[in-house]
Design a protein around this motif. Structure first.
Motif, short mmCIF file in Angstrom:
data_model
loop_
_atom_site.label_atom_id
_atom_site.label_comp_id
_atom_site.label_asym_id
_atom_site.label_seq_id
_atom_site.Cartn_x
_atom_site.Cartn_y
_atom_site.Cartn_z
N GLU A 1 0.82 -1.21 0.00
CA GLU A 1 0.00 0.00 0.00
C GLU A 1 0.86 1.26 0.00
OE1 GLU A 1 -2.57 -0.83 3.35
OE2 GLU A 1 -4.10 -1.70 2.02
N TRP A 2 2.02 1.23 0.63
CA TRP A 2 2.95 2.37 0.63
C TRP A 2 3.42 2.64 -0.80
CZ3 TRP A 2 7.93 3.28 -0.86
CH2 TRP A 2 8.55 4.43 -0.37
N PHE A 3 3.84 1.59 -1.53
CA PHE A 3 4.27 1.76 -2.92
C PHE A 3 3.14 2.33 -3.78
CE2 PHE A 3 7.88 -1.15 -2.07
CZ PHE A 3 8.88 -0.50 -2.79
N VAL A 4 1.94 1.79 -3.63
CA VAL A 4 0.80 2.25 -4.43
C VAL A 4 0.47 3.71 -4.10
CG1 VAL A 4 -1.69 1.95 -4.85
CG2 VAL A 4 -0.16 -0.05 -4.80
N TRP A 51 3.94 4.40 -7.44
CA TRP A 51 4.82 3.49 -8.18
C TRP A 51 4.06 2.74 -9.26
CZ3 TRP A 51 10.00 3.24 -8.31
CH2 TRP A 51 10.69 3.94 -7.32
N THR A 52 2.74 2.69 -9.21
CA THR A 52 1.96 1.99 -10.24
C THR A 52 1.97 2.75 -11.55
OG1 THR A 52 -0.08 3.06 -9.51
CG2 THR A 52 0.44 0.91 -8.56
N GLU A 78 13.05 4.23 -15.56
CA GLU A 78 13.51 2.84 -15.64
C GLU A 78 13.24 2.05 -14.37
OE1 GLU A 78 17.31 2.41 -18.38
OE2 GLU A 78 17.59 3.99 -16.85
N TRP A 79 13.46 2.69 -13.21
CA TRP A 79 13.25 1.99 -11.94
C TRP A 79 11.79 1.61 -11.78
CZ3 TRP A 79 14.81 4.50 -6.61
CH2 TRP A 79 14.81 3.54 -5.61
N ALA A 80 10.89 2.55 -12.01
CA ALA A 80 9.45 2.28 -11.89
C ALA A 80 9.02 1.23 -12.92
CB ALA A 80 8.66 3.57 -12.07
N ASP A 81 9.55 1.34 -14.14
CA ASP A 81 9.22 0.36 -15.18
C ASP A 81 9.64 -1.04 -14.74
OD1 ASP A 81 8.25 2.41 -16.79
OD2 ASP A 81 10.04 2.48 -18.07
N ASP A 129 16.52 -14.02 -7.35
CA ASP A 129 16.21 -13.30 -6.11
C ASP A 129 14.74 -12.89 -6.03
OD1 ASP A 129 18.89 -13.50 -5.56
OD2 ASP A 129 19.33 -11.37 -5.81
N ILE A 130 14.15 -13.21 -4.89
CA ILE A 130 12.81 -12.74 -4.54
C ILE A 130 13.04 -11.72 -3.43
CG2 ILE A 130 10.53 -13.39 -3.66
CD1 ILE A 130 11.32 -16.33 -4.53
N VAL A 131 12.92 -10.45 -3.76
CA VAL A 131 13.32 -9.38 -2.85
C VAL A 131 12.14 -8.91 -2.02
CG1 VAL A 131 14.25 -7.03 -2.69
CG2 VAL A 131 15.24 -8.68 -4.30
N VAL A 132 12.40 -8.75 -0.73
CA VAL A 132 11.41 -8.23 0.22
C VAL A 132 11.86 -6.84 0.65
CG1 VAL A 132 10.26 -8.59 2.45
CG2 VAL A 132 10.98 -10.57 1.07
N TYR A 133 11.03 -5.83 0.35
CA TYR A 133 11.27 -4.46 0.82
C TYR A 133 10.35 -4.19 2.00
CZ TYR A 133 13.42 -3.54 -3.77
OH TYR A 133 14.21 -3.57 -4.89
N GLY A 134 10.85 -3.44 2.99
CA GLY A 134 10.00 -3.07 4.13
C GLY A 134 9.41 -4.32 4.76
N SER A 135 8.09 -4.33 4.90
CA SER A 135 7.34 -5.54 5.28
C SER A 135 7.82 -6.15 6.59
CB SER A 135 7.40 -6.57 4.15
OG SER A 135 6.97 -6.01 2.93
N GLY A 136 7.93 -5.33 7.63
CA GLY A 136 8.47 -5.78 8.91
C GLY A 136 7.83 -7.03 9.48
#
Length: 187
Positions: A58-61, A65-66, A71-74, A117-124
């Motif tokens: 929800e933070w990204f949305v 970021w949607t 390039e990063w957003a893409d 790699d399956i990367v996890v950002y934030g998501s404490g």
């Protein structure tokens, strides 16, 4: 086989969230912010999927970021995104799938089906669950040179020790440090 990679930006005292952390992080500028963004972008390029908790999704949305350009957003838009949530139904970010039940087994199967790699950002909260069930393969910490004192901590209580081995360290920008650790599993 996939590898679960936790990628966190943390304060010197191990905080990854909370309003005081956000205030400091939002003020980070200049060379540090640029260097941080470069490392994060490269990580996205090297990833095969994202694994996010509901609040981080929800933070990204909420921050656009949607639909951002660049390039990063893409790259983030193109990656498969797996969102752990018991309450979300319809996801606004393309290539997103909700993981609702039996999260530990579902993520274990995800690791078998994704190569890379399956990367996890934030998501404490999710990170705590992954740590407790020994599903973390690598931990990448971007340490910011500030002590915040109050907020969400990266590590909570665990039922047993989680040995890690340092595999990389480097300075990023003028004051950030990037540390990478791999899980040490019993032989």
């Amino acid at each position: 086989m996939g590898k679960i990679v936790i990628s966190e930006t943390a304060s010197l005292d191990g905080l990854i969230g909370g309003s005081r952390f956000a205030d400091w992080f939002d003020r980070m500028g200049g060379k540090d912010r640029e260097a941080w963004a470069g490392v994060e972008f490269k990580e996205a390029l090297d990833s095969e999927a994202l694994l996010l908790g509901r609040r981080t999704y929800e933070w990204f949305v909420a921050r656009g970021w949607t639909s951002r350009s660049g390039e990063w957003a893409d790259r983030l838009r193109s990656l498969p995104k797996y969102v752990v949530s018991s309450s979300l139904e319809d996801l606004d970010w393309n290539n997103s799938t909700v993981l609702k039940s039996d999260v530990v087994n579902t993520i274990s199967k995800l690791k078998q089906n994704v190569n890379g790699d399956i990367v996890v950002y934030g998501s404490g909260r999710l990170v705590h669950t992954l740590m407790e069930h020994d599903l973390i393969d690598e931990l990448r910490l971007m340490i910011c040179p500030t002590v915040i004192g109050d907020g969400e901590r990266l590590f909570g209580k665990t039922s047993h020790q989680k040995p890690m081995r340092l595999v990389d360290t480097r300075t990023v920008g003028d004051g950030l440090v990037r540390l990478a650790y791999q899980s040490v599993r019993d032989a």
